[in-house]
Design a protein around this motif. Structure first.
Motif, PDB file in Angstrom:
ATOM      1  N   GLU A  17     -98.375  35.900 -38.314  1.00 37.38           N
ATOM      2  CA  GLU A  17     -97.909  36.212 -36.965  1.00 37.38           C
ATOM      3  C   GLU A  17     -96.376  36.310 -36.928  1.00 37.38           C
ATOM      4  N   GLN A  18     -95.694  35.424 -37.665  1.00 34.77           N
ATOM      5  CA  GLN A  18     -94.234  35.515 -37.768  1.00 34.77           C
ATOM      6  C   GLN A  18     -93.820  36.821 -38.439  1.00 34.77           C
ATOM      7  N   ALA A  19     -94.535  37.195 -39.486  1.00 38.65           N
ATOM      8  CA  ALA A  19     -94.216  38.432 -40.204  1.00 38.65           C
ATOM      9  C   ALA A  19     -94.349  39.639 -39.293  1.00 38.65           C
ATOM     10  N   HIS A  20     -95.374  39.639 -38.457  1.00 35.92           N
ATOM     11  CA  HIS A  20     -95.584  40.752 -37.526  1.00 35.92           C
ATOM     12  C   HIS A  20     -94.379  40.914 -36.603  1.00 35.92           C
ATOM     13  N   HIS A  21     -93.963  39.810 -35.991  1.00 40.66           N
ATOM     14  CA  HIS A  21     -92.834  39.874 -35.066  1.00 40.66           C
ATOM     15  C   HIS A  21     -91.541  40.249 -35.795  1.00 40.66           C
ATOM     16  N   PHE A  22     -91.395  39.755 -37.021  1.00 40.74           N
ATOM     17  CA  PHE A  22     -90.201  40.078 -37.808  1.00 40.74           C
ATOM     18  C   PHE A  22     -90.138  41.582 -38.094  1.00 40.74           C
ATOM     19  N   VAL A  23     -91.264  42.162 -38.492  1.00 42.06           N
ATOM     20  CA  VAL A  23     -91.307  43.580 -38.847  1.00 42.06           C
ATOM     21  C   VAL A  23     -90.982  44.450 -37.644  1.00 42.06           C
ATOM     22  N   VAL A  24     -91.630  44.196 -36.504  1.00 45.15           N
ATOM     23  CA  VAL A  24     -91.404  45.067 -35.350  1.00 45.15           C
ATOM     24  C   VAL A  24     -89.987  44.918 -34.811  1.00 45.15           C
ATOM     25  N   ASN A  25     -89.400  43.733 -34.942  1.00 48.78           N
ATOM     26  CA  ASN A  25     -88.011  43.557 -34.514  1.00 48.78           C
ATOM     27  C   ASN A  25     -87.050  44.255 -35.466  1.00 48.78           C
ATOM     28  N   CYS A  26     -87.371  44.241 -36.761  1.00 51.76           N
ATOM     29  CA  CYS A  26     -86.553  44.975 -37.736  1.00 51.76           C
ATOM     30  C   CYS A  26     -86.581  46.477 -37.438  1.00 51.76           C
TER      31      CYS A  26
END
Length: 347
Positions: A17-26
Motif C-alpha cells: 500500500e505504501q508502494a502504491h502511494h509512492f508510485v502515484v506521487n512520483c
C-alpha cells in the motif's frame, strides 16, 4: 528488464500500500515537469488501425485497460493514461466515504506473482469521484465507474446504495460496472443470488431510462461461482438487459500456490489476483462467451502479464482486456508489449 531488475525491487522494499502511494506521487511530481508527460506518452503509446475496437458503442484506441482498484478515487487516471491504456476503470465507489478494512490489507505473493487484498472498498465516496471525473483532464481516455455498497449498509437495503452511486456517476463516466462479486466486503457476494441480483439490476436499468443517453452497464462476476451458479447469474443478467460482463473479480481460492503455506495462512482472508487466477478467468470468459453465443461483449481480467496471456483471453472470447497485478509485476511497458504483439499477429 530495467523495471523488473532495478525499479521493482526498490518498490518492493515498501509494503504494497505504501508502494502504491509512492508510485502515484512520483508520477504526479514527474509529470509536473514540462515535457516529461509528452516524452513518456511518445515512448509508451502504440497506435495502429488494427488495435481500434468499437464496443458498447464506445471507440477504444486499443483493447487494453486498467482494472478497478488501482485508481479508486479517480485521482490518477490522467497520469496513468500516459502509459497507453485506452480505458481506465475507477472505483469501486460507494455512496458514502469509507476507510475500508484495517491495515495491513494488501499483500504480495512474490513466488506466484500475485496479490492478496482485503481493502474493503476504501474510497472517498461517489460525490468526490463524480467531481474528479466531471473535471476530466485527459479527454482521450474512456472512463468506467465501478459501483458498490457501503459496508455498513445491510444487504436488504443494498439496492438503494447502488442506485445512488449509479445516479451520481452515470452522467460523467462512459460505462458503469455493478460490483456484487468482491470477496472483501462482508456478505457482499450474497447479492449474487438470483433474487438480490435481479432486484439490483432491474432498479438500475429502470434508473437508466430516466437519462437522455444510453450508456453501457456491465456486471462483474466472481471466478468462484460454479458453472451452474454462473449460468444462473447470466440468465438473470440477460433477463434484465445487461450490456456486457467483466470476468473476473478476485478469488478466495488458495490452490496450487508456490508461496509457503504458512505465509498464506498468516495473511488470511482476501481476494487473490495475478497469475494463479489466469486459467480460471479464461474459463469464465469462455463460459460467458459460449452461454451468450458471443453476442455480449466481455472484458477479460485476471492474470494477464504477457502478450500471450492477452491473446489467450481474447481468443477465449474477450472483446477487451484489463490488467492490474500484471501492471505492478511487469511494469508500465506491459500495455505497449501487448499492443505491439496484437498488431504483429493481427489479433
Amino acid at each position: 528488464m530495467l523495471y523488473k531488475n532495478l525499479i521493482r525491487p526498490l518498490f518492493f522494499l515498501l509494503n504494497p500500500e505504501q508502494a502504491h502511494h509512492f508510485v502515484v506521487n512520483c508520477l504526479r511530481i514527474a509529470f509536473s515537469i514540462p515535457g516529461i508527460r509528452q516524452l513518456v506518452k511518445r515512448f509508451y503509446n502504440v497506435s495502429h488501425p488494427s488495435l481500434y475496437r468499437e464496443i458498447f458503442g464506445l471507440k477504444f484506441k486499443n483493447p487494453v485497460g486498467l482494472a478497478a482498484g488501482f485508481d479508486k478515487n479517480a485521482d490518477f487516471y490522467h497520469n496513468l493514461a500516459v502509459f497507453g491504456f485506452s480505458f481506465i476503470e475507477v472505483g469501486t465507489v460507494t455512496p458514502k466515504p469509507q476507510p475500508g478494512n484495517p491495515k495491513p490489507r494488501l499483500f504480495r505473493l512474490i513466488p506466484d506473482e500475485a496479490l492478496i487484498n482485503r481493502m474493503g472498498f476504501n474510497n472517498k465516496g461517489v460525490d468526490y469521484v463524480k467531481l474528479k471525473v466531471t473535471n476530466r483532464r485527459e479527454q482521450s481516455i474512456i472512463i468506467g465507474g465501478n459501483i458498490g455498497k457501503n459496508t455498513s449498509t445491510p444487504n436488504e437495503n443494498a439496492v438503494n446504495d447502488y442506485i445512488y452511486a449509479f445516479k451520481q456517476l452515470y452522467p460523467v463516466v462512459d460505462y458503469i460496472v455493478v460490483n456484487v462479486s468482491c470477496p472483501n466486503v462482508k456478505n457482499l457476494r450474497d447479492l449474487q443470488d438470483d433474487d438480490s441480483l435481479s432486484l439490483i439490476l432491474e432498479a438500475i436499468m429502470l434508473e437508466r431510462k430516466k437519462f437522455n443517453t444510453v450508456k453501457p452497464i456491465l456486471l462483474k462476476v466472481s471466478p468462484d461461482l460454479t458453472n451452474d451458479q454462473l449460468s444462473k447469474t447470466i440468465d438473470v443478467a440477460e433477463k434484465q438487459g445487461i450490456d456486457g460482463y467483466i470476468a473476473t473479480n478476485t478469488t478466495t481460492s488458495r490452490s496450487n500456490l508456490k508461496e509457503l503455506k504458512q505465509k498464506v495462512e498468516k495473511i488470511g482472508a482476501g481476494g487473490l489476483s495475478g497469475k494463479p487466477l489466469a486459467d480460471r478467468a479464461i474459463q469464465v470468459v469462455k463460459f460467458i462467451h459460449d452461454k451468450t453465443n458471443g453476442q455480449k461483449p466481455i472484458i477479460g481480467v485476471g492474470g494477464i502479464y504477457t502478450p500471450q496471456d492477452a491473446e489467450r483471453m481474447i481468443r477465449a472470447g474477450a472483446s477487451l482486456i484489463q490488467v492490474y497485478s500484471g501492471f505492478i509485476y511487469e511494469g508500465p511497458g506491459i500495455v505497449k508489449r501487448i499492443n505491439k504483439s496484437l498488431i504483429n499477429k493481427n489479433i
